[in-house]
Motif scaffolding. Structure first.
Motif, PDB file in Angstrom:
ATOM      1  N   VAL A  35     -78.545 -31.597  -6.337  1.00 27.85           N
ATOM      2  CA  VAL A  35     -79.303 -30.393  -5.993  1.00 27.85           C
ATOM      3  C   VAL A  35     -79.007 -29.959  -4.559  1.00 27.85           C
ATOM      4  CG1 VAL A  35     -81.632 -29.493  -5.553  1.00 27.85           C
ATOM      5  CG2 VAL A  35     -81.157 -30.739  -7.666  1.00 27.85           C
ATOM      6  N   LEU A  36     -78.961 -30.902  -3.632  1.00 30.62           N
ATOM      7  CA  LEU A  36     -78.689 -30.559  -2.236  1.00 30.62           C
ATOM      8  C   LEU A  36     -77.302 -29.937  -2.069  1.00 30.62           C
ATOM      9  CD1 LEU A  36     -80.237 -33.594  -0.299  1.00 30.62           C
ATOM     10  CD2 LEU A  36     -81.186 -31.304  -0.610  1.00 30.62           C
ATOM     11  N   LYS A  37     -76.381 -30.306  -2.919  1.00 30.47           N
ATOM     12  CA  LYS A  37     -75.036 -29.727  -2.866  1.00 30.47           C
ATOM     13  C   LYS A  37     -74.991 -28.330  -3.485  1.00 30.47           C
ATOM     14  CE  LYS A  37     -72.218 -33.946  -2.754  1.00 30.47           C
ATOM     15  NZ  LYS A  37     -71.176 -34.752  -3.444  1.00 30.47           N
ATOM     16  N   LEU A  53     -78.290 -37.719   6.820  1.00 25.25           N
ATOM     17  CA  LEU A  53     -78.335 -37.938   5.370  1.00 25.25           C
ATOM     18  C   LEU A  53     -77.246 -37.124   4.674  1.00 25.25           C
ATOM     19  CD1 LEU A  53     -80.075 -39.139   2.941  1.00 25.25           C
ATOM     20  CD2 LEU A  53     -81.177 -36.894   2.892  1.00 25.25           C
ATOM     21  N   LEU A  54     -77.128 -35.864   5.069  1.00 28.31           N
ATOM     22  CA  LEU A  54     -76.137 -34.987   4.445  1.00 28.31           C
ATOM     23  C   LEU A  54     -74.720 -35.483   4.704  1.00 28.31           C
ATOM     24  CD1 LEU A  54     -77.647 -31.453   5.238  1.00 28.31           C
ATOM     25  CD2 LEU A  54     -78.059 -32.936   3.266  1.00 28.31           C
ATOM     26  N   THR A  55     -74.466 -35.953   5.906  1.00 32.89           N
ATOM     27  CA  THR A  55     -73.140 -36.476   6.244  1.00 32.89           C
ATOM     28  C   THR A  55     -72.810 -37.703   5.398  1.00 32.89           C
ATOM     29  OG1 THR A  55     -73.309 -35.656   8.514  1.00 32.89           O
ATOM     30  CG2 THR A  55     -71.722 -37.423   8.105  1.00 32.89           C
ATOM     31  N   GLN A  62     -75.886 -25.437   4.219  1.00 31.16           N
ATOM     32  CA  GLN A  62     -76.501 -25.016   5.473  1.00 31.16           C
ATOM     33  C   GLN A  62     -77.987 -25.385   5.522  1.00 31.16           C
ATOM     34  OE1 GLN A  62     -75.055 -20.957   6.958  1.00 31.16           O
ATOM     35  NE2 GLN A  62     -74.752 -20.791   4.744  1.00 31.16           N
ATOM     36  N   GLN A  63     -78.451 -25.723   6.729  1.00 31.18           N
ATOM     37  CA  GLN A  63     -79.858 -26.079   6.917  1.00 31.18           C
ATOM     38  C   GLN A  63     -80.618 -24.976   7.646  1.00 31.18           C
ATOM     39  OE1 GLN A  63     -81.010 -30.289   7.911  1.00 31.18           O
ATOM     40  NE2 GLN A  63     -78.918 -30.332   8.709  1.00 31.18           N
ATOM     41  N   LEU A  64     -81.918 -24.912   7.365  1.00 31.28           N
ATOM     42  CA  LEU A  64     -82.854 -24.091   8.111  1.00 31.28           C
ATOM     43  C   LEU A  64     -84.000 -24.988   8.557  1.00 31.28           C
ATOM     44  CD1 LEU A  64     -83.091 -20.965   5.770  1.00 31.28           C
ATOM     45  CD2 LEU A  64     -82.099 -20.996   8.069  1.00 31.28           C
ATOM     46  N   SER A  65     -84.417 -24.863   9.801  1.00 38.16           N
ATOM     47  CA  SER A  65     -85.517 -25.677  10.307  1.00 38.16           C
ATOM     48  C   SER A  65     -86.836 -25.221   9.683  1.00 38.16           C
ATOM     49  CB  SER A  65     -85.587 -25.548  11.834  1.00 38.16           C
ATOM     50  OG  SER A  65     -86.729 -26.207  12.337  1.00 38.16           O
TER      51      SER A  65
END
Length: 290
Positions: A35-37, A53-55, A62-65
């Motif tokens: 899902v994260l991918k 974690l993503l690495t 892409q992340q959003l704070s």
């Protein structure tokens, strides 16, 4: 009312609530990684922490704070993205979103906007600690973090002392000893408690015993790491329930229950009505001063 069929085609994107490991990266599920991918964005409590974690799992989304201090300003932006067709995965630093972490307000906003909310199962510190605690696993009540000021916390313990189910709390290692002291003062030194620290990590440890025994142990040991505190229920609750002194003012009673058990006003009103054996409408009118 509303209904949601999670896996039908929707005109909007989907909000996925994705749990992350509470310590051991091996507890990340295949589905969570997938899902994260696949989503367009990841709303992270701490982007730096989530980046690790993503690495590890070769995820380049892409992340959003998204954290407790920017909730109000960030939610409208996330809703706009979801309405545009983007899907978003929301993650906390560890464990399940919304459980003592940001997320609940975003879920409510999505439900109101008819955006599907899809939860993924995964790691949770409270449940993980509970099943190995030796205390009764059901029923249980999850409270989360206690109030910090001594007077407020002692009052909170007073309101919780007659609960018959196991109670689950999160606590800082720096406040743990004082919390157990307050617990022992209000619930008694014979109450069974369990401290679990560093769940799923190398130094995972369980400290089981009465409040008095655990206090003696804390006098001689320094506790570090992530802490989960579990408190056994009161086996004599039915006998002492009759002599409980409720606040004379109904509104005050509702507010005390809300604070002690982290309940909404609606749920607290129901509980107060049941405790006092009076009509819910009477409590509702008193609380809202109708």
């Amino acid at each position: 009312m509303e209904t949601q069929k999670s896996y039908e085609t929707h005109p909007t994107g989907t909000l996925y609530l994705v749990p992350t490991p509470i310590g051991n990266l091996g507890d990340m599920t295949f589905r969570a990684v997938e899902v994260l991918k696949e989503v367009n964005w990841i709303a992270s409590e701490d982007t730096r922490n989530t980046r690790k974690l993503l690495t590890h799992f070769d995820i380049d989304t892409q992340q959003l704070s998204f954290h407790e201090h920017n909730t109000k300003e960030r939610i409208p932006h996330l809703i706009t993205l979801l309405h545009a067709g983007d899907s978003i995965a929301q993650v906390s630093d560890a464990g399940m979103p919304s459980i003592s972490d940001p997320g609940h307000e975003l879920v409510l906003a999505c439900i109101e906007a008819a955006i599907p909310v899809v939860p993924l199962p995964g790691a949770n510190a409270g449940i993980t600690a509970l099943i190995a605690s030796g205390l009764s696993p059901q029923p249980f009540t999850f409270i989360g973090f206690l109030k910090r000021k001594k007077k407020d916390q002692r009052q909170q313990w007073q309101l919780l002392k007659n609960k018959q189910e196991t109670m689950i709390f999160y606590e800082s290692p720096y406040r743990l000893k004082e919390t157990v002291e307050n617990l022992a003062a209000e619930l008694g030194t014979d109450r069974q408690i369990v401290i679990c620290r560093e769940l799923t990590k190398r130094y995972e440890e369980f400290i089981r015993g009465t409040a008095g025994q655990v206090l003696e142990w804390l006098d001689q040991n320094v506790v570090k790491g992530e802490i989960c505190l579990m408190v056994g229920g009161n086996p004599d609750a039915e006998e002492v329930a009759e002599v409980v002194d409720f606040p004379e003012d109904l509104k005050e009673h509702v507010e005390e229950v809300m604070a002690a058990e982290q309940l909404s006003s609606k749920d607290a009103i129901k509980q107060v009505a049941k405790q006092r054996n009076i009509k819910k409408q009477e409590v509702y009118q008193a609380y809202h001063q109708i």
